[in-house]
Design a protein around this motif. Structure first.
Motif, PDB file in Angstrom:
ATOM      1  N   ILE B  77       0.833  -1.201   0.000  1.00 53.01           N
ATOM      2  CA  ILE B  77       0.000   0.000   0.000  1.00 53.01           C
ATOM      3  C   ILE B  77       0.865   1.249   0.000  1.00 53.01           C
ATOM      4  N   ASN B  78       0.287   2.350  -0.457  1.00 56.41           N
ATOM      5  CA  ASN B  78       0.959   3.655  -0.430  1.00 56.41           C
ATOM      6  C   ASN B  78       2.299   3.657  -1.165  1.00 56.41           C
ATOM      7  N   VAL B  79       2.322   3.011  -2.317  1.00 53.54           N
ATOM      8  CA  VAL B  79       3.580   2.916  -3.067  1.00 53.54           C
ATOM      9  C   VAL B  79       3.832   4.211  -3.834  1.00 53.54           C
ATOM     10  N   GLN B  80       5.013   4.801  -3.636  1.00 52.46           N
ATOM     11  CA  GLN B  80       5.362   6.042  -4.317  1.00 52.46           C
ATOM     12  C   GLN B  80       5.592   5.790  -5.814  1.00 52.46           C
ATOM     13  N   GLN B  81       5.428   6.836  -6.600  1.00 53.71           N
ATOM     14  CA  GLN B  81       5.523   6.675  -8.049  1.00 53.71           C
ATOM     15  C   GLN B  81       6.888   6.175  -8.506  1.00 53.71           C
ATOM     16  N   VAL B  82       7.966   6.648  -7.858  1.00 48.91           N
ATOM     17  CA  VAL B  82       9.308   6.220  -8.299  1.00 48.91           C
ATOM     18  C   VAL B  82       9.465   4.708  -8.103  1.00 48.91           C
ATOM     19  N   VAL B  83       8.836   4.175  -7.061  1.00 49.74           N
ATOM     20  CA  VAL B  83       8.906   2.738  -6.802  1.00 49.74           C
ATOM     21  C   VAL B  83       7.941   1.998  -7.729  1.00 49.74           C
ATOM     22  N   ARG B  84       6.779   2.585  -7.975  1.00 45.83           N
ATOM     23  CA  ARG B  84       5.835   1.997  -8.940  1.00 45.83           C
ATOM     24  C   ARG B  84       6.493   1.833 -10.308  1.00 45.83           C
ATOM     25  N   ASP B  85       7.260   2.819 -10.697  1.00 42.53           N
ATOM     26  CA  ASP B  85       7.937   2.760 -12.000  1.00 42.53           C
ATOM     27  C   ASP B  85       8.843   1.530 -12.073  1.00 42.53           C
ATOM     28  N   VAL B  86       9.554   1.245 -10.993  1.00 36.60           N
ATOM     29  CA  VAL B  86      10.420   0.067 -10.957  1.00 36.60           C
ATOM     30  C   VAL B  86       9.577  -1.203 -11.059  1.00 36.60           C
ATOM     31  N   PHE B  87       8.472  -1.237 -10.362  1.00 32.92           N
ATOM     32  CA  PHE B  87       7.589  -2.412 -10.427  1.00 32.92           C
ATOM     33  C   PHE B  87       7.059  -2.621 -11.840  1.00 32.92           C
ATOM     34  N   GLU B  88       6.746  -1.541 -12.526  1.00 36.62           N
ATOM     35  CA  GLU B  88       6.212  -1.665 -13.887  1.00 36.62           C
ATOM     36  C   GLU B  88       7.288  -2.148 -14.860  1.00 36.62           C
TER      37      GLU B  88
END
Lengths: 137, 100
Positions: B77-88
């Protein structure tokens, strides 16, 4: 061009990242660009630290430059020959149960950069990563 | 990196603050391993996670595998965009439940 030569040890990772941050800040790189470069530096530096020198200590030279194609960081080490560019990409479409635990570092570098070039020069691995900076990200 | 965790009736909530990288990931792994045997459902609060490298992704993948093996659940939860980018980039957004 700015350079730093470090022992290829995990304890020196923070210095490698600080060097990179300072260079990027000096040329006005925005925050998100710096974060991506930090990941690139961590992945490449740890690869050298863990795998390049099987016996004894070794060093790695990092050279940073701002070129027409973007920021370019080169990692130069005298370890065992290793070409990360030719490494096969992991299949990132697989489900968790099918995925291998390793192999993501180089893939992340490839995806986060515009260009990754490897040369073996004598007994040296020379790996250069280039990425354009997008101001105002 | 700082980690705070709670565990009650098989539900674990873990708040991670800072960077998940080569240096800090062993600590995260150790903390998660301590509670994993008693956990059926785990929520990782990423509000204060500002950075994740492949070392962190390895831990999340192993955690996903271990929880799935016992029909457990994992949610970020509450994942920041910079970390979301890595996940994507790495396809982790397809294998881990990441709350929008």
């Amino acid at each position: 061009m700015k350079t730093i030569c470090l022992d290829a040890k995990i304890e020196k990772l923070a210095e490698a990242i600080s060097f990179t941050d300072e260079f990027l800040e000096s040329i006005g790189c925005p925050y998100t660009g710096i974060m991506e470069w930090e990941i690139i530096v961590e992945e490449l530096f740890t690869n050298v630290a863990y795998y390049a020198y099987k016996e004894g200590d070794g060093r790695v030279l990092i050279a940073a430059d701002n070129t027409d194609e973007g920021v370019r960081l080169c990692f130069i080490d005298a370890g065992i020959e290793f070409d990360p560019v030719s490494k096969e990409d992991p299949d990132v479409t697989l489900q968790a149960s099918e995925r291998d635990v390793g192999g993501l570092g180089i893939y992340m570098v490839k995806k986060m950069s515009d260009k990754m070039v490897y040369h073996r020069l004598g007994n040296l691995n020379v790996l250069c990563v280039t990425k354009k900076i997008v101001k105002g990200e | 990196m700082e980690i705070t965790k709670t565990l009650e009736n098989g539900k674990a909530e873990v708040k991670i603050s800072g960077r998940i990288d080569t240096v800090s990931s062993p600590l995260l792994e150790q903390e998660l391993n301590e509670i994993l045997p008693q956990t059926d459902e785990m929520i990782l609060d990423f509000a204060d996670v500002e950075y994740i490298s492949s070392a962190g992704l390895r831990i999340l993948l192993v955690l996903t595998k271990l929880l799935k093996a016992k029909d457990g659940k994992l949610k970020l939860i509450n994942v920041q965009q910079v970390v979301r980018d890595v996940f994507e980039i790495t396809g982790f957004d397809n294998i881990i439940n990441i709350e929008e």
